[in-house]
Design a protein around this motif. Structure first.
Motif, PDB file in Angstrom:
ATOM      1  N   ARG A  91       0.816  -1.120  -0.485  1.00  0.00           N
ATOM      2  CA  ARG A  91       0.305  -0.331   0.043  1.00  0.00           C
ATOM      3  C   ARG A  91       0.407   0.823  -0.102  1.00  0.00           C
ATOM      4  NH1 ARG A  91      -4.950   0.243   1.572  1.00  0.00           N
ATOM      5  NH2 ARG A  91      -5.132   2.076   0.964  1.00  0.00           N
ATOM      6  N   PHE A 126      -3.875   7.383 -17.557  1.00  0.00           N
ATOM      7  CA  PHE A 126      -3.426   6.060 -18.667  1.00  0.00           C
ATOM      8  C   PHE A 126      -2.233   5.909 -18.080  1.00  0.00           C
ATOM      9  CE2 PHE A 126      -4.538   2.758 -20.459  1.00  0.00           C
ATOM     10  CZ  PHE A 126      -3.740   2.035 -21.738  1.00  0.00           C
ATOM     11  N   PHE A 149     -11.340  -0.342  -8.719  1.00  0.00           N
ATOM     12  CA  PHE A 149     -10.220   0.144  -8.871  1.00  0.00           C
ATOM     13  C   PHE A 149      -9.866  -0.440  -7.234  1.00  0.00           C
ATOM     14  CE2 PHE A 149      -9.042   3.835 -12.040  1.00  0.00           C
ATOM     15  CZ  PHE A 149     -10.138   3.741 -12.642  1.00  0.00           C
ATOM     16  N   GLY A 150      -8.227  -1.130  -7.528  1.00  0.00           N
ATOM     17  CA  GLY A 150      -7.763  -1.194  -6.610  1.00  0.00           C
ATOM     18  C   GLY A 150      -7.678   0.694  -4.773  1.00  0.00           C
ATOM     19  N   PRO A 151      -7.074   0.284  -4.291  1.00  0.00           N
ATOM     20  CA  PRO A 151      -6.423   1.211  -2.922  1.00  0.00           C
ATOM     21  C   PRO A 151      -5.426   1.659  -3.707  1.00  0.00           C
ATOM     22  CG  PRO A 151      -6.388  -0.528  -2.279  1.00  0.00           C
ATOM     23  CD  PRO A 151      -6.799  -1.404  -3.629  1.00  0.00           C
ATOM     24  N   TYR A 189      -3.099   3.254 -13.816  1.00  0.00           N
ATOM     25  CA  TYR A 189      -2.778   4.365 -13.793  1.00  0.00           C
ATOM     26  C   TYR A 189      -1.888   5.283 -13.093  1.00  0.00           C
ATOM     27  CZ  TYR A 189      -7.714   4.153 -16.030  1.00  0.00           C
ATOM     28  OH  TYR A 189      -8.262   3.602 -16.915  1.00  0.00           O
ATOM     29  N   ILE A 235     -11.769  -5.049 -15.227  1.00  0.00           N
ATOM     30  CA  ILE A 235     -13.382  -4.946 -15.734  1.00  0.00           C
ATOM     31  C   ILE A 235     -13.245  -6.606 -16.651  1.00  0.00           C
ATOM     32  CG2 ILE A 235     -13.375  -2.771 -16.670  1.00  0.00           C
ATOM     33  CD1 ILE A 235     -13.162  -3.236 -19.139  1.00  0.00           C
ATOM     34  N   GLU A 258     -17.757  -1.448 -15.845  1.00  0.00           N
ATOM     35  CA  GLU A 258     -17.065  -0.830 -15.046  1.00  0.00           C
ATOM     36  C   GLU A 258     -16.374  -1.063 -14.767  1.00  0.00           C
ATOM     37  OE1 GLU A 258     -19.983  -0.598 -11.545  1.00  0.00           O
ATOM     38  OE2 GLU A 258     -17.993   0.364 -10.422  1.00  0.00           O
ATOM     39  N   GLN A 259     -14.941  -0.316 -14.258  1.00  0.00           N
ATOM     40  CA  GLN A 259     -13.582  -0.376 -14.022  1.00  0.00           C
ATOM     41  C   GLN A 259     -13.712  -0.273 -12.697  1.00  0.00           C
ATOM     42  OE1 GLN A 259     -10.184   1.938 -15.618  1.00  0.00           O
ATOM     43  NE2 GLN A 259     -11.566   1.079 -17.849  1.00  0.00           N
ATOM     44  N   TYR A 293      -2.564  -1.493 -20.495  1.00  0.00           N
ATOM     45  CA  TYR A 293      -3.986  -1.506 -20.534  1.00  0.00           C
ATOM     46  C   TYR A 293      -3.135  -3.427 -20.941  1.00  0.00           C
ATOM     47  CZ  TYR A 293      -7.877  -3.779 -23.472  1.00  0.00           C
ATOM     48  OH  TYR A 293      -8.900  -3.835 -23.427  1.00  0.00           O
ATOM     49  N   GLN A 310      -1.777   8.636 -10.693  1.00  0.00           N
ATOM     50  CA  GLN A 310      -2.046   9.641  -9.947  1.00  0.00           C
ATOM     51  C   GLN A 310      -1.640  10.289  -8.937  1.00  0.00           C
ATOM     52  OE1 GLN A 310      -5.384   8.686  -7.023  1.00  0.00           O
ATOM     53  NE2 GLN A 310      -6.321  10.691  -7.117  1.00  0.00           N
ATOM     54  N   GLY A 334      -6.049  14.068 -10.690  1.00  0.00           N
ATOM     55  CA  GLY A 334      -6.599  13.024 -11.649  1.00  0.00           C
ATOM     56  C   GLY A 334      -5.648  11.586 -12.140  1.00  0.00           C
ATOM     57  N   PRO A 335      -6.322  10.750 -12.208  1.00  0.00           N
ATOM     58  CA  PRO A 335      -5.461   9.696 -12.891  1.00  0.00           C
ATOM     59  C   PRO A 335      -4.968   9.783 -14.425  1.00  0.00           C
ATOM     60  CG  PRO A 335      -7.020   9.102 -11.097  1.00  0.00           C
ATOM     61  CD  PRO A 335      -7.193  10.269 -11.427  1.00  0.00           C
ATOM     62  N   PHE A 387      -5.724  -2.358 -15.834  1.00  0.00           N
ATOM     63  CA  PHE A 387      -5.118  -1.441 -16.144  1.00  0.00           C
ATOM     64  C   PHE A 387      -4.672  -0.388 -15.010  1.00  0.00           C
ATOM     65  CE2 PHE A 387      -8.384  -0.176 -19.393  1.00  0.00           C
ATOM     66  CZ  PHE A 387      -9.517  -0.786 -19.226  1.00  0.00           C
TER      67      PHE A 387
END
Lengths: 112, 118
Positions: free
Chosen positions: B9, B45, B109-111, B35, B95, B106-107, B48, B37, B42-43, B33
């Motif tokens: 983490r 890309f 997301f992980g933490p 990303y 997804i 819908e994607q 993929y 941030q 914002g995140p 995916f």
């Protein structure tokens, strides 16, 4: 290329106030549009989405309408709660590759 | 729960070190995916995968960044010779169905992994 512009924060509101977060986009064709929310210490969660013009996405009291004529997808909530304090991201999805393009995020702080 | 998980983490690296960030997607999810941030942004890309195939790596900022998903499930993002500008939260999303030109799935997301390069 594709881009998303949203209003900068932070936005500070009192509980039960009306919230609007502006979002406009630039893209060719017909993207799908999304609002994601990031609560403190948590990952991104999909809040709502709209996949074609004039669609309205709604969830948890939040709404946004896909306006192709103004290339906008503004987020609204009529009466915010302290628990709505979070960072909100507007995003678009083009067909190929399914990669999301995000705006810069808007931090919202709701005070009791 | 059975969401997307990422590890570690938090990661602190000295400039020049190599790091490896892991993503466990939701079981059975085909597309994955990555990303990046940056703080207050914002995140953005990075890359993929569809199963084990890396279909788009156009967002990787330099050749120091490398991602793999050899068995079509777990993915690793590796950053070689880390620089201070690599400091960011790295997000993974998955997804369930291969994306098509007329549909969206819908994607999830992980933490994220927060990388700090000193």
């Amino acid at each position: 290329g594709n881009s998303v512009t949203q209003m900068e924060g932070p936005v500070t509101l009192s509980e039960e106030a009306f919230l609007t977060i502006n979002c406009t986009y630039t893209a060719t064709g017909y993207p799908s549009l999304f609002w994601y929310v990031q609560y403190p210490g948590e990952g991104l969660q999909l809040l709502l989405k709209a996949t074609k013009a004039d669609d309205k996405g709604s969830n948890k009291g939040f709404e946004a309408t896909y306006r192709k004529e103004t290339t906008s997808f503004h987020l609204e909530k009529g009466s915010v709660q302290v628990s709505d304090s979070a960072v909100y991201f507007c995003a678009l999805l083009k067909a190929a590759g399914n990669k999301l393009t995000f705006g810069g995020g808007t931090r919202v702080l709701v005070k009791p | 729960g059975a969401g997307v998980s990422q590890s570690p983490r938090y990661k602190v690296a000295k400039r020049g070190q190599d790091v490896a960030l892991r993503c466990d997607p939701i079981s059975g999810h085909v597309s994955l995916f990555w990303y990046q941030q940056a703080l207050g942004q914002g995140p953005e890309f990075l890359t993929y995968f569809q199963n084990e195939a890396q279909l788009d790596k156009s967002g990787l900022p330099s050749d120091r960044f490398f991602a793999e998903r050899p068995e079509g499930s777990v993915s690793t993002l590796k950053i070689q010779r880390t620089q201070q500008e690599d400091s960011a939260v790295y997000l993974c999303a998955s997804i369930g169905l291969a994306g098509t030109s007329r549909s969206y799935n819908e994607q999830f997301f992980g933490p994220g992994t927060r990388l700090t390069v000193l």
